[in-house]
Structures are given as structure tokens and as C-alpha cells.
Enzyme design. Structure first.
Site, mmCIF file in Angstrom:
data_model
loop_
_atom_site.group_PDB
_atom_site.id
_atom_site.type_symbol
_atom_site.label_atom_id
_atom_site.label_comp_id
_atom_site.label_asym_id
_atom_site.label_seq_id
_atom_site.Cartn_x
_atom_site.Cartn_y
_atom_site.Cartn_z
ATOM 1 N N ASP A 11 44.928 31.177 31.496
ATOM 2 C CA ASP A 11 44.579 31.029 30.076
ATOM 3 C C ASP A 11 45.900 30.980 29.298
ATOM 4 O O ASP A 11 46.220 31.882 28.553
ATOM 5 C CB ASP A 11 43.685 32.191 29.599
ATOM 6 C CG ASP A 11 44.295 33.561 29.865
ATOM 7 O OD1 ASP A 11 45.087 33.700 30.827
ATOM 8 O OD2 ASP A 11 43.998 34.512 29.099
ATOM 9 N N HIS A 243 52.758 40.557 33.540
ATOM 10 C CA HIS A 243 51.439 40.673 34.174
ATOM 11 C C HIS A 243 51.188 39.525 35.161
ATOM 12 O O HIS A 243 50.991 39.751 36.356
ATOM 13 C CB HIS A 243 50.329 40.637 33.111
ATOM 14 C CG HIS A 243 50.482 41.643 32.005
ATOM 15 N ND1 HIS A 243 50.327 43.000 32.209
ATOM 16 C CD2 HIS A 243 50.754 41.490 30.686
ATOM 17 C CE1 HIS A 243 50.490 43.633 31.052
ATOM 18 N NE2 HIS A 243 50.756 42.746 30.119
HETATM 19 CA CA CA Z 1 46.745 35.272 31.577
#
Ligand code: CA
Length: 313
Positions: A11, A243
Site C-alpha cells: 500500500d 516496518h
Molecule cells: Ca505498508
């Protein structure tokens, strides 16, 4: 040695962009495609940002496939108020990379992932670093195909730390808890990279300051990362958590994780990730969850690989 074949579902998002940059920089990985999902931004912008990062690295040959527009059971996507503050209004730190030359493919993300799993089987590593909507859709359509893939790695969840969407929920899981629950409850074996380890991989602005002097691509990637490092935790010196890059890295080299915890997870409606009570005494564990990481080796190798790649562009 044969390269590892990888698909990243993202995303895109600053840390997604930095994960794509890593995958394109590691000579041991062949990126066979990028799939897109809503999350940090709407799915069309996520796909556009992925195409822009590919163009930045002169990799227009890699194709992008669009997936879910919104969470399972929801009628539409609403961007959180927090997301533009962390990822910028355009998702990539408000750095203007222009309109990418390429467009997303006609084929859907789900069909591309399923076909690739059947084609490459255990040579393929799948990395999901957004809400798990596309993964759940793949499982619903062809769980047997998904079982053929060599390794499925997810960035998501929080076990021993609080969430970043709410006290209970990490953002990817909290954005679509129903899909996460379906993925965790399926027969697939999953490697999970939660906030417990990604909070330990903070990059500071000064770690990548040299990128901006390499070339235009380095300057752009520095700008994208800089926005995030300054805004995620509130300071250049504190830095930002890597992340998604850590999930991509661990998908290729699981030894970067120094403590894997085996369990059978579920996702609650609140977005909390927790062991499935009814499966506590099951011998077979489907999930391994990262609880500790060699953060120094990850940071050093990430910066080395991406710097080398930028210098060769
Ligand atoms: Ca992401």
C-alpha cells in the site's frame, strides 16, 4: 546461485517504497511483480507510487497489478487522518516523481499471485506489507495454489508491544481485521514480522544523508525517507521504523530474526493479534512470529545494498 523470486503486495507508502528499493537492490532477489492494496493511501495511488519507484530504479519491466480497493465487509476506503502526516499527501513523502510512464496491468493482483504460486511453487516468496485483503482473497479463490508458494511473510500485528493504529491494533491488521482473521485461520504457514521487531529498526536521517549527493534517484529516495523519519516518531534523530523493509529482508534471509515464536494467531475485530485460544494445545503451529532482530546487521546491510544500487543507476 539462483535468485529468489519475490512478489511484494503493498500500500505504497514511504516504508513500502523503501522495501521496494531494497528488493531492487539485493542481487539475490528477482522481483517478478508488485501487487497493490489500499491502506496508507487508496489503491490507485499505491499502484502509481509503486510504478514511480520502479521507474526511479529504471525497472519499468516489472509489472504492477491492482488488488483490493477497501477492507473486507466495508463498502469504501477512507484514508486515516494520520496517514498523510506520516506518508505525505501523495503517499511518498510529498516528493513529486511525476506521472509514471506505465500503467497497472489489466490482470488482477489476486490472479497474478495465484498464477505465480502455481508457476514458481517453492521458488516463490510472497511478502504482504499492507492490509491482508489481497491475501485473504487469494486464499478464498485458491488456497491450494497458495500452499505451493515457498514462503509467505507478512508485516503486521503486535504481540508484546502496543499497536500503532490503536492500543491494540497494528495498522495493517487494524485496517482489515476480517481478512487478517481469515488468513491466520487458513491452512497456510505464515512468517509474521510485527511491530515487536520493526520498532527496533529505526533509521535516522543521518544514516542515509549521503543518498542525496549520489544522483537524482538518491536525492528523491532521500526526500521520501526524510519526510517519514521526521514525521513518524517526531524527529530526525529518533528516526522512523523500517516496518516493510524488514519484512522484505526477512523474507529473503529469515536468519535476521533472532527469536521466532511459534503459535497459531488470530485477529480480533479490534485488530488485536493474539493466540487462538482453541488451538493453544495443538502440536502443529502454523505461524512463526518475530520477537527479536539483529537490527544492526539489518541496518548495515540495507544501507549498503541500496547505496550500491543507487551508485550504479
Ligand atoms: Ca505498508
Amino acid at each position: 546461485m539462483d535468485k529468489i523470486k519475490m512478489i511484494i503486495d503493498c500500500d505504497t507508502g514511504v516504508d513500502d517504497a523503501l522495501a521496494i528499493a531494497y528488493i531492487l537492490s539485493d542481487p539475490g532477489i528477482e522481483l517478478i511483480g508488485i501487487t497493490s492494496v489500499f491502506g496508507n493511501i487508496d489503491v490507485d495511488s499505491a499502484a502509481r507510487n509503486s510504478l514511480s519507484i520502479l521507474e526511479l530504479f529504471h525497472r519499468e519491466d516489472v509489472k504492477v497489478y491492482k488488488g483490493a480497493e477497501h477492507a473486507y465487509g466495508k463498502g469504501s476506503y477512507v484514508r486515516s487522518n494520520k496517514s498523510p502526516l506520516i506518508h505525505g499527501y501523495n503517499g511518498i513523502g510529498d516528493v513529486d516523481l511525476g506521472t509514471p510512464k506505465n500503467k497497472p496491468e489489466e490482470k488482477s493482483a489476486v490472479d497474478f499471485i495465484i498464477e505465480s504460486a502455481r508457476k514458481y511453487k517453492d521458488e516463490l516468496r510472497l511478502v504482504f506489507v499492507g492490509p491482508l485483503t489481497n491475501l485473504a482473497d487469494c486464499i478464498r479463490k485458491d488456497e491450494e495454489a497458495m500452499k505451493l508458494a515457498g514462503e509467505i511473510t507478512i508485516m503486521g500485528g503486535a504481540l508484546t508491544v502496543t499497536g500503532n493504529r490503536s492500543i491494540y491494533a497494528e495498522a495493517n491488521i487494524g485496517s482489515d481485521p476480517l481478512s487478517a482473521k481469515e488468513a491466520f485461520g487458513s491452512s497456510l504457514h505464515l512468517s509474521i514480522i510485527p511491530l515487536d521487531v520493526t520498532w527496533k529498526t529505526l533509521f535516522r536521517v543521518k544514516d542515509i544523508d549521503h543518498w542525496k549527493r549520489i544522483n537524482q534517484a538518491g536525492k528523491a529516495l532521500y526526500g521520501i525517507a526524510h519526510f517519514y523519519y521526521v514525521h513518524e516518531l517526531g524527529g530526525e534523530e529518533t528516526g522512523g521504523a523500517m516496518h516493510d523493509p524488514l519484512a522484505a529482508f526477512a523474507a529473503k534471509d529469515p536468519s535476521i530474526i533472532t527469536n521466532w515464536f511459534s503459535c497459531n494467531l488470530t485477529a480480533e475485530e479490534s485488530g488485536r493479534t493474539i493466540g487462538t485460544f482453541g488451538e493453544l494445545n495443538l502440536k502443529e503451529k502454523r505461524h512463526r512470529v518475530a520477537l527479536d532482530v539483529d537490527a544492526k546487521r539489518f541496518t548495515d546491510e540495507y544501507i549498503k545494498l541500496v547505496t550500491q544500487k543507487l551508485e550504479r543507476l
